[in-house]
Design an enzyme around this catalytic site. Structure first.
Site, PDB file in Angstrom:
ATOM      1  N   ALA A  69      23.457  80.876  86.518  1.00 53.63           N
ATOM      2  CA  ALA A  69      24.199  80.791  87.778  1.00 53.63           C
ATOM      3  C   ALA A  69      23.584  81.772  88.778  1.00 53.63           C
ATOM      4  O   ALA A  69      22.847  82.676  88.393  1.00 53.63           O
ATOM      5  CB  ALA A  69      25.657  81.131  87.534  1.00 53.63           C
ATOM      6  N   GLY A 117      24.235  78.852  82.839  1.00 51.28           N
ATOM      7  CA  GLY A 117      24.416  77.522  83.412  1.00 51.28           C
ATOM      8  C   GLY A 117      23.237  76.605  83.126  1.00 51.28           C
ATOM      9  O   GLY A 117      23.407  75.371  83.045  1.00 51.28           O
ATOM     10  N   GLU A 120      23.854  75.346  79.754  1.00 47.92           N
ATOM     11  CA  GLU A 120      25.047  74.490  79.816  1.00 47.92           C
ATOM     12  C   GLU A 120      24.714  73.118  80.395  1.00 47.92           C
ATOM     13  O   GLU A 120      25.258  72.103  79.979  1.00 47.92           O
ATOM     14  CB  GLU A 120      26.151  75.185  80.628  1.00 47.92           C
ATOM     15  CG  GLU A 120      26.730  76.382  79.875  1.00 47.92           C
ATOM     16  CD  GLU A 120      27.746  77.143  80.698  1.00 47.92           C
ATOM     17  OE1 GLU A 120      27.327  77.880  81.616  1.00 47.92           O
ATOM     18  OE2 GLU A 120      28.950  76.997  80.436  1.00 47.92           O
ATOM     19  N   GLU A 140      26.393  85.254  79.273  1.00 49.46           N
ATOM     20  CA  GLU A 140      27.480  85.598  80.210  1.00 49.46           C
ATOM     21  C   GLU A 140      28.273  86.833  79.802  1.00 49.46           C
ATOM     22  O   GLU A 140      28.744  87.582  80.668  1.00 49.46           O
ATOM     23  CB  GLU A 140      28.432  84.407  80.374  1.00 49.46           C
ATOM     24  CG  GLU A 140      27.894  83.256  81.211  1.00 49.46           C
ATOM     25  CD  GLU A 140      27.035  82.268  80.431  1.00 49.46           C
ATOM     26  OE1 GLU A 140      26.648  82.589  79.286  1.00 49.46           O
ATOM     27  OE2 GLU A 140      26.744  81.192  80.964  1.00 49.46           O
TER      28      GLU A 140
END
Ligand SMILES: NC(=O)c1ccc[n+]([C@@H]2O[C@H](COP(=O)([O-])OP(=O)(O)OC[C@H]3O[C@@H](n4cnc5c(N)ncnc54)[C@H](O)[C@@H]3O)[C@@H](O)[C@H]2O)c1
Length: 716
Positions: A69, A117, A120, A140
């Site tokens: 992210a 991300g 993901e 994270e």
């Protein structure tokens, strides 16, 4: 081209294979900023609207896949109320789910780093093929968070609870073999075969050889284990994670809890639970501090990049003066990171000791299989011990690390300067002597600065680069480059007593001294401060630093800042010093020390300490934890603000990082300035006022008072 956006494009290849490529324009890496998520949504719509698409391969146009992210967006986002943060997660997840639900098979081609991300996104595909050099992970928790783009939902459904807990709660970055073994990816191939391998998988799906819908359905359904087994799996791993993370880092445990909570749910409902849980951890002070820390680290790197642009010189040969604790460490570090170094001392025995120490450190690395014996030999051959200045004419940078004595240092520096080529840079590793004053002994003070390493050099990440009055930008640039090459984190500061780190640390010790004077028990103080998050309490820290070194430095600080650092009572450290209890080095300080079987110093309480200090302190009484914390942390935090006021350090980010790298300030509190902000500037000023009767050390600096009045923040 079916779709072309700022971050994502879709091209239709032969056989109906669509390539969805991440390639964020104007950036060197792909990251999941909000714009990319929106773009991905549009790309998915374009694919859905094109009946020629038979399968999708996800690729990257960069050397990385997607680094994660965009953390710079977190600060503002996490200021929103919890339900809005959860809403943002769910909105992003709609895009990921729309991709996952495409009616055609999907394969992700992971060419380089895929973190957070990025991984993901890969998990939304039916299959993942990974280049053998790529790395993947869900880091994270290192930001005080857990995955919020479906990672906690898809991971356990794909790789099982135990593996998912390990990947998510430990936050590691893993190589291809581990990813394949744990089932995070389905195949590993050489980078140049990646696209073909992905296409081949799609074709096998289209030919009916592989049932991609069956594989996909695993991610859409609740976890397969029966509820009781699930509960057991989560409880066992949850307890382990809690023990590993410690109570100051709640995110890993929250991640396990949320996985347990949504284990029995289908995907969409599970994503809702994840979003709610994510919003909760995003609002914790730990997440604020750790996200801040990440950004501060970026800011430091940017500032250092700015320094280095101002004329860093080539560094092919270094030298260090002194083969003692610090000189030996500097030589080892320089050689292990590839800069050959001459190590000069005045005593043969010292050179032997310095070389011996380097050998010991390298042998340990060989034992741990971090390097092979050939690398050990090569590194050792890059340290050249000598008793003379023979080859100094070829040296680009010299670090002086002889005894802490101003006269000796000045004479050694002047002597060395005479042997150097034009433009070579000279630095001193002094802890307490003014760089500007040392420079007066030199013909070219512009080529001289401080380069303050911390002990032990190979372990401590910080190097303070100290600019004296006459130090040139090129000299600073070269020393920042040298420290970076040595694998350290340099922070540039201006000259003053204690520079930045010791100037901030000694007021903390000053607060400790006053607390002891007033009858505190140092065992209790250490316990409270360790619980607060410090790796060691102040008494233990003094023993490790050396009571003799501490007493000497405290005097330098008192001379430099008498209004707040001079004391009119006998400090307990002075009592220990007079009794030759210098800490670990003499096996006794506040504590006494014995060596355990592994040769590690183990501390135990020592009744003698009490007998010695008793005549100089008030009768022992209990202080509550809040008072102990305030009386130690106020002086440290206010002095950090004073360093900003006096322009000793360039920014709050650099000040915070220096304290974390240099003295182990608890990272989850983000540094002294972040700590003030987490309390609230106004509230912190009020706290200073509460303890103002203790003296100047507790007075709030003007800058803080002004900021409290105007409502400004250091990190706006
Ligand atoms: N030890 C620490 O924790 C620490 C931390 C940061 C900075 N420093 C600073 O680093 C410097 C060195 O400290 P140390 O702990 O390594 O000391 P040390 O006593 O272990 O080593 C000093 C070495 O310098 C040598 N030496 C003396 N005069 C010399 C000369 N003219 N030329 C070459 N070598 C000479 C000595 O023989 C000795 O080997 C000091 O300025 C100290 O303040 C120390």
């Amino acid at each position: 081209m079916i779709y072309s956006g700022k971050a994502v494009s879709v091209t239709l290849h032969d056989g109906g294979i669509a390539e969805l490529k991440f390639d964020l324009q104007g950036e060197s890496v792909n990251k999941f900023n909000q714009e990319t998520v929106v773009d991905l949504g549009k790309a998915v719509d374009a694919i859905k609207g094109n009946s020629d698409v038979k399968g999708v391969v996800v690729t990257s146009g960069k050397s990385v896949f997607i680094v994660g992210a965009d953390i710079t967006e977190f600060t503002d986002m996490f200021k929103l109320p919890e339900d809005e943060i959860a809403g943002w997660c769910l909105k992003s997840n709609q895009v990921f789910c729309a991709f996952e639900d495409l009616p055609v098979p999907t394969v992700c081609a992971i060419n380089g780093i895929a973190l957070g991300g990025g991984l993901e996104m890969a998990l939304t595909c039916d299959f993942r093929v990974m280049a053998d050099t790529a790395q993947v992970g869900l880091p994270e928790v290192k930001l005080g968070l857990f995955p919020g783009f479906g990672g906690t939902v898809r991971m356990p459904r794909l790789i099982g609870v135990d593996n998912a807990v390990e990947w998510i709660a430990a936050g590691g970055q893993h190589k291809a073999d581990k990813a394949l073994k744990d089932g995070v990816v389905d195949a590993v191939v050489a980078g140049d075969k990646l696209f073909d391998a992905a296409v081949s998988l799609i074709k096998q799906c289209l030919e009916g050889k592989i049932d991609h819908m069956k594989k996909r359905s695993e991610k859409l359904e609740p976890l397969k284990l029966p509820p009781l087994e699930n509960m057991m799996a989560f409880q066992t791993s949850g307890a382990f994670v809690a023990q590993q993370a410690g109570k100051n880092y709640p995110a890993p445990v929250a991640a396990v809890n949320v996985m347990q909570q949504h284990g029995g749910m289908k995907r969409d409902q599970a994503l809702e639970a994840e979003a709610k849980g994510f919003a909760k951890v995003a609002k914790t002070p730990q997440a604020t501090a750790l996200v801040g820390l990440f950004l501060a680290d970026q800011a430091v790197k940017k500032a250092n990049g700015g320094h280095m642009k101002k004329g860093a010189k080539d560094l092919n040969q270094a030298a260090v003066l002194g083969a003692g604790i610090m000189g030996g460490g500097i030589a080892y570090q320089s050689a292990s990171k590839g800069t050959p170094i001459i190590m000069k001392d005045i005593a043969d025995a010292a050179l032997d000791l310095g070389m011996g120490e380097a050998s010991k450190l390298l042998a340990k690395q060989v034992q741990r299989k971090r390097i092979d014996p050939a690398k050990m030999g090569k590194t050792l051959s890059m340290i050249r011990p000598t008793l003379n200045y023979g080859d100094f004419a070829n040296v680009d940078v010299v670090v002086e690390a002889v005894v802490e004595n101003e006269k000796i240092k000045q004479s050694v520096l002047a002597e060395t300067e005479g042997t150097l080529k034009d433009g070579a840079v000279l630095a001193s590793n002094t802890s307490t002597i003014s760089i500007t004053r040392l420079a007066t002994a030199l013909k070219k003070p512009e080529n001289f600065a401080g380069m303050h390493f911390f002990n032990p050099v190979h372990m401590m990440p910080l190097v303070e680069v100290i600019r004296g009055e006459k130090t040139s930008d090129e000299t600073v640039a070269t020393l920042v480059a040298y420290a970076t090459k040595m694998g350290k984190n340099p922070i540039v500061v201006n000259d003053c007593p204690g520079f930045l780190v010791n100037r901030v640390l000694f007021p903390y010790f000053g607060g400790f001294g006053m607390l002891m004077r007033d009858g505190a028990d140092f065992l209790a103080v250490d316990k409270v401060m360790e619980k607060f998050g410090w790796p060691m309490g102040p008494a233990y820290l003094m023993d490790v630093v050396g009571i003799d070194t501490g007493v000497h430095a405290a005097k330098v600080m008192a001379d430099g800042f008498p209004d707040r650092m001079k004391h009119d009572f006998k400090d307990v450290s002075e009592v220990l010093f007079e009794n030759k209890r210098y800490g670990q080095k003499t096996k006794a300080g506040f504590y006494q020390y014995v060596l355990d079987k592994k040769g590690k110093q183990v501390k135990t309480a020592d009744a003698t300490t009490w007998e010695l200090i008793k005549p100089h302190v008030a009768e022992t009484r209990e202080f509550d934890a809040d008072e102990i914390i305030a009386r130690l942390m106020i002086p440290l935090c206010t002095e950090t603000v004073r360093c900003l006021e006096d322009n000793i350090v360039g920014s709050a980010a650099e000040a915070d990082m220096a304290m974390i790298y240099g003295i182990g300030f608890p990272p989850f509190r983000g540094g002294p300035i972040r700590h003030i902000e987490s309390i609230g500037i106004k509230e912190f000023v009020a706290l200073c006022d509460k303890y103002a009767h203790l003296g100047k050390l507790y007075e709030a600096p003007q800058l803080l008072k002004d900021m409290a009045a105007s409502g400004k923040s250091f990190f706006a």
